[in-house]
Design a protein around this motif. Structure first.
Motif: not given
Length: 87
Positions: A4-9, A67-70, A75-82
């Motif tokens: 998962l990466r940033l892509k400049r637009c 990672y910092d944005i997520l 998002v990681f709390t949802e990921f770990h709960s899933n």
């Protein structure tokens, strides 16, 4: 491997899409799926949480910035709960 990466637009302003992309692709290369965007000037983020969780479950690794944005978005709390529901 997928990241998962940033892509400049943005042309004159920095605007970034958060994309799932193969690690062998260049930054502006073809992405697998767009899963959000990030505007550092206005400090706005839009995240497709189900899409992000799908790629994280499949083993995608976020870059440090993504990672910092997520992490700020929780998002990681949802990921770990899933993960706990599956196990």
């Amino acid at each position: 491997m997928v990241k998962l990466r940033l892509k400049r637009c943005g042309k004159k302003q920095p605007l970034y899409r958060i994309v799932a992309i193969d690690v062998r692709s260049r930054r502006e290369g073809r992405d697998l799926r767009k899963v959000g965007f990030y505007d550092p000037i206005k400090n706005q983020t839009y995240l497709n949480i189900p899409g992000i969780l799908y790629f994280l479950e499949k083993g995608a690794q976020p870059t440090e910035t993504v990672y910092d944005i997520l992490k700020k978005a929780g998002v990681f709390t949802e990921f770990h709960s899933n993960q706990m529901k599956v196990n």
